[in-house]
Motif scaffolding. Structure first.
Motif, PDB file in Angstrom:
ATOM      1  N   GLN A 189      66.341 107.871   3.518  1.00 36.93           N
ATOM      2  CA  GLN A 189      66.466 107.545   2.600  1.00 36.93           C
ATOM      3  C   GLN A 189      65.493 106.323   2.619  1.00 36.93           C
ATOM      4  O   GLN A 189      64.804 105.461   3.749  1.00 36.93           O
ATOM      5  CB  GLN A 189      68.330 106.321   2.775  1.00 36.93           C
ATOM      6  CG  GLN A 189      68.869 105.922   1.345  1.00 36.93           C
ATOM      7  CD  GLN A 189      70.081 105.446   0.893  1.00 36.93           C
ATOM      8  OE1 GLN A 189      70.383 106.711   1.390  1.00 36.93           O
ATOM      9  NE2 GLN A 189      70.337 104.407   0.886  1.00 36.93           N
ATOM     10  N   ILE A 190      65.120 105.220   1.714  1.00 33.76           N
ATOM     11  CA  ILE A 190      64.447 105.054   1.165  1.00 33.76           C
ATOM     12  C   ILE A 190      65.340 103.702   0.410  1.00 33.76           C
ATOM     13  O   ILE A 190      65.729 103.958  -0.527  1.00 33.76           O
ATOM     14  CB  ILE A 190      62.885 104.533   1.208  1.00 33.76           C
ATOM     15  CG1 ILE A 190      62.346 104.900   1.742  1.00 33.76           C
ATOM     16  CG2 ILE A 190      62.609 103.395   1.219  1.00 33.76           C
ATOM     17  CD1 ILE A 190      61.143 105.443   1.829  1.00 33.76           C
ATOM     18  N   ASP A 191      65.830 102.073   1.138  1.00 36.82           N
ATOM     19  CA  ASP A 191      66.521 100.569   0.671  1.00 36.82           C
ATOM     20  C   ASP A 191      64.966 100.121   0.110  1.00 36.82           C
ATOM     21  O   ASP A 191      64.781 100.109   0.589  1.00 36.82           O
ATOM     22  CB  ASP A 191      67.981 100.313   1.019  1.00 36.82           C
ATOM     23  CG  ASP A 191      68.597 102.228   1.646  1.00 36.82           C
ATOM     24  OD1 ASP A 191      69.065 102.736   0.332  1.00 36.82           O
ATOM     25  OD2 ASP A 191      69.212 102.104   2.399  1.00 36.82           O
ATOM     26  N   ILE A 192      64.987  99.520  -1.340  1.00 36.28           N
ATOM     27  CA  ILE A 192      64.207  98.577  -2.156  1.00 36.28           C
ATOM     28  C   ILE A 192      65.142  97.639  -2.033  1.00 36.28           C
ATOM     29  O   ILE A 192      65.809  97.614  -3.564  1.00 36.28           O
ATOM     30  CB  ILE A 192      63.827  99.445  -2.886  1.00 36.28           C
ATOM     31  CG1 ILE A 192      62.316 100.674  -1.853  1.00 36.28           C
ATOM     32  CG2 ILE A 192      62.400  98.263  -2.887  1.00 36.28           C
ATOM     33  CD1 ILE A 192      62.039 101.464  -2.607  1.00 36.28           C
ATOM     34  N   TYR A 193      65.014  96.200  -2.177  1.00 33.23           N
ATOM     35  CA  TYR A 193      65.939  95.177  -2.451  1.00 33.23           C
ATOM     36  C   TYR A 193      65.142  93.388  -3.211  1.00 33.23           C
ATOM     37  O   TYR A 193      64.495  93.761  -2.626  1.00 33.23           O
ATOM     38  CB  TYR A 193      66.565  94.219  -1.377  1.00 33.23           C
ATOM     39  CG  TYR A 193      67.097  95.092  -0.477  1.00 33.23           C
ATOM     40  CD1 TYR A 193      68.982  95.934  -1.150  1.00 33.23           C
ATOM     41  CD2 TYR A 193      67.124  95.484   0.727  1.00 33.23           C
ATOM     42  CE1 TYR A 193      69.819  96.456  -0.243  1.00 33.23           C
ATOM     43  CE2 TYR A 193      68.195  96.785   1.132  1.00 33.23           C
ATOM     44  CZ  TYR A 193      69.185  97.136   1.012  1.00 33.23           C
ATOM     45  OH  TYR A 193      69.581  98.044   1.384  1.00 33.23           O
ATOM     46  N   PHE A 194      65.261  94.200  -4.732  1.00 29.62           N
ATOM     47  CA  PHE A 194      64.463  92.743  -5.384  1.00 29.62           C
ATOM     48  C   PHE A 194      64.741  92.417  -5.035  1.00 29.62           C
ATOM     49  O   PHE A 194      66.508  92.350  -5.896  1.00 29.62           O
ATOM     50  CB  PHE A 194      63.946  93.727  -6.320  1.00 29.62           C
ATOM     51  CG  PHE A 194      62.778  95.107  -6.459  1.00 29.62           C
ATOM     52  CD1 PHE A 194      61.891  94.792  -6.763  1.00 29.62           C
ATOM     53  CD2 PHE A 194      63.458  96.022  -6.325  1.00 29.62           C
ATOM     54  CE1 PHE A 194      60.973  95.487  -6.143  1.00 29.62           C
ATOM     55  CE2 PHE A 194      62.931  97.772  -6.330  1.00 29.62           C
ATOM     56  CZ  PHE A 194      61.539  97.213  -6.766  1.00 29.62           C
ATOM     57  N   ARG A 195      64.858  90.846  -5.703  1.00 26.95           N
ATOM     58  CA  ARG A 195      65.120  89.266  -5.729  1.00 26.95           C
ATOM     59  C   ARG A 195      64.623  88.992  -7.239  1.00 26.95           C
ATOM     60  O   ARG A 195      63.301  88.809  -6.909  1.00 26.95           O
ATOM     61  CB  ARG A 195      65.210  88.672  -4.750  1.00 26.95           C
ATOM     62  CG  ARG A 195      66.091  89.246  -4.053  1.00 26.95           C
ATOM     63  CD  ARG A 195      67.614  89.656  -3.738  1.00 26.95           C
ATOM     64  NE  ARG A 195      68.548  90.459  -3.156  1.00 26.95           N
ATOM     65  CZ  ARG A 195      68.995  91.358  -2.923  1.00 26.95           C
ATOM     66  NH1 ARG A 195      67.937  91.663  -3.841  1.00 26.95           N
ATOM     67  NH2 ARG A 195      69.302  91.971  -1.919  1.00 26.95           N
ATOM     68  N   ASP A 196      65.000  87.813  -8.147  1.00 30.34           N
ATOM     69  CA  ASP A 196      63.793  87.624  -8.377  1.00 30.34           C
ATOM     70  C   ASP A 196      63.475  87.932  -9.533  1.00 30.34           C
ATOM     71  O   ASP A 196      62.035  87.427  -9.543  1.00 30.34           O
ATOM     72  CB  ASP A 196      64.067  85.771  -8.231  1.00 30.34           C
ATOM     73  CG  ASP A 196      63.926  85.237  -9.558  1.00 30.34           C
ATOM     74  OD1 ASP A 196      64.071  85.288 -10.846  1.00 30.34           O
ATOM     75  OD2 ASP A 196      63.041  84.144  -9.493  1.00 30.34           O
ATOM     76  N   ILE A 197      63.668  89.089 -10.057  1.00 29.65           N
ATOM     77  CA  ILE A 197      61.861  89.868 -10.602  1.00 29.65           C
ATOM     78  C   ILE A 197      62.653  89.355 -12.889  1.00 29.65           C
ATOM     79  O   ILE A 197      63.944  89.842 -13.126  1.00 29.65           O
ATOM     80  CB  ILE A 197      62.255  91.761 -10.952  1.00 29.65           C
ATOM     81  CG1 ILE A 197      63.357  91.898 -10.976  1.00 29.65           C
ATOM     82  CG2 ILE A 197      62.329  92.271  -9.216  1.00 29.65           C
ATOM     83  CD1 ILE A 197      63.396  93.690 -11.440  1.00 29.65           C
ATOM     84  N   THR A 198      61.327  89.568 -12.698  1.00 28.60           N
ATOM     85  CA  THR A 198      61.447  89.071 -14.335  1.00 28.60           C
ATOM     86  C   THR A 198      59.912  90.414 -15.249  1.00 28.60           C
ATOM     87  O   THR A 198      59.254  90.311 -14.894  1.00 28.60           O
ATOM     88  CB  THR A 198      60.475  88.354 -14.876  1.00 28.60           C
ATOM     89  OG1 THR A 198      61.379  87.107 -13.935  1.00 28.60           O
ATOM     90  CG2 THR A 198      60.341  87.572 -16.433  1.00 28.60           C
ATOM     91  N   ALA A 199      61.240  90.807 -16.258  1.00 20.29           N
ATOM     92  CA  ALA A 199      60.390  91.710 -17.639  1.00 20.29           C
ATOM     93  C   ALA A 199      60.186  91.562 -18.471  1.00 20.29           C
ATOM     94  O   ALA A 199      61.359  91.243 -19.379  1.00 20.29           O
ATOM     95  CB  ALA A 199      60.758  93.408 -16.987  1.00 20.29           C
ATOM     96  N   GLN A 200      59.318  91.149 -19.097  1.00 24.17           N
ATOM     97  CA  GLN A 200      59.675  91.268 -20.502  1.00 24.17           C
ATOM     98  C   GLN A 200      59.830  89.503 -21.126  1.00 24.17           C
ATOM     99  O   GLN A 200      60.019  89.514 -21.933  1.00 24.17           O
ATOM    100  CB  GLN A 200      59.510  92.074 -21.622  1.00 24.17           C
ATOM    101  CG  GLN A 200      59.098  93.757 -21.361  1.00 24.17           C
ATOM    102  CD  GLN A 200      59.304  94.483 -22.482  1.00 24.17           C
ATOM    103  OE1 GLN A 200      60.130  94.127 -23.133  1.00 24.17           O
ATOM    104  NE2 GLN A 200      58.710  95.827 -22.392  1.00 24.17           N
ATOM    105  N   GLY A 201      60.020  88.606 -20.336  1.00 25.17           N
ATOM    106  CA  GLY A 201      60.375  87.335 -19.942  1.00 25.17           C
ATOM    107  C   GLY A 201      61.620  87.671 -20.062  1.00 25.17           C
ATOM    108  O   GLY A 201      62.698  86.150 -20.024  1.00 25.17           O
TER     109      GLY A 201
END
Length: 248
Positions: free
Chosen positions: A79-91
């Protein structure tokens, strides 16, 4: 007959050596995992950028399973866990996105050299919308709004002007999945412990209707498809999943 002292001492020395070597192996394994996690985090940031997602910092990556080195040589990761913070897409901003990729395949040389492909057989994710962000979205020009959890629904509080009198109001709201959005619907709203001036009830209901709206969601990376929304004490949690996903 007790063992001679030198034999007992030799056994203790052997045990100490085994413990020390075991500790060194654990440290070496974790160091290798840390190096690989940094490489994969950079690759994922680049791939997310290619998919139109921007972020203020690289994601945190945790490559699970033990021992890690044997997974590297086998080219398969539990398993690979990925933690994104404060992402933006299309505004549109998403404060938090946690991705869990299972049965991941990647060649050893690719991972160590910071290259792909890295493919997950299955992937689940939960995106978290904080109540502060929901409150900001629902807030109207002349009235702040405070949103919190109330069981499986939302509790909405505000203060509005009714014929020159500031009236605190409380309401209940539901939240459900829409198309690339979550729909917040205020189902009822009443004055909170105060007498409403004559004719003021209509203004309260008009205010409540204005709070019901859709909160647009950014397209999630890796073709993750949203499937469910759940109210939790500290955030609204959106669930998503995908299969056969190239991470990089």
């Amino acid at each position: 007959m007790p063992k001679p002292w030198w034999k007992r001492k030799g056994l203790r020395v052997t045990l100490i050596i085994v413990i020390v070597l075991g500790g060194l192996l654990v440290i070496a394994d974790r160091v290798a995992a840390s190096v690989a996690e940094d490489k994969v985090a950079t690759l994922i940031s680049q791939e997310a950028g290619n998919q139109g997602v921007t972020m203020t910092t690289e994601p945190d990556v945790d490559m699970g399973g033990w021992p890690f080195v044997t997974q590297v040589f086998g080219g398969e990761y539990e398993q690979i866990d990925i933690y994104f913070r404060d992402i933006t897409a299309q505004g549109v901003n998403l404060p938090e996105l946690n991705v869990h990729a299972s049965n991941v395949t990647a060649a050893m040389t690719d991972v160590l050299n910071g290259a792909g492909p890295v493919v997950a057989q299955s992937m689940t994710a939960d995106a978290r919308l904080t109540y502060d962000s929901i409150s900001d979205t629902l807030a109207q020009t002349d009235a702040k709004v405070e949103v919190s959890a109330d069981g499986d629904q939302l509790l909405v509080k505000s203060t509005i002007d009714v014929f020159g009198t500031q009236i605190p109001v409380t309401g209940a709201a539901t939240i459900e999945m829409g198309e690339n959005a979550v729909k917040v619907t205020v189902t009822q709203m009443t004055a909170d412990g105060v007498q409403v001036p004559p004719g003021g009830e209509g203004l309260i209901q008009e205010f409540a209707s204005g709070l019901s709206k859709e909160i647009p969601l950014p397209p999630l990376p890796y073709n993750l498809q949203l499937s469910d929304v759940k109210v939790e004490p500290d955030a609204v949690v959106l669930s998503a999943s995908a299969n056969e996903v190239p991470l990089v």
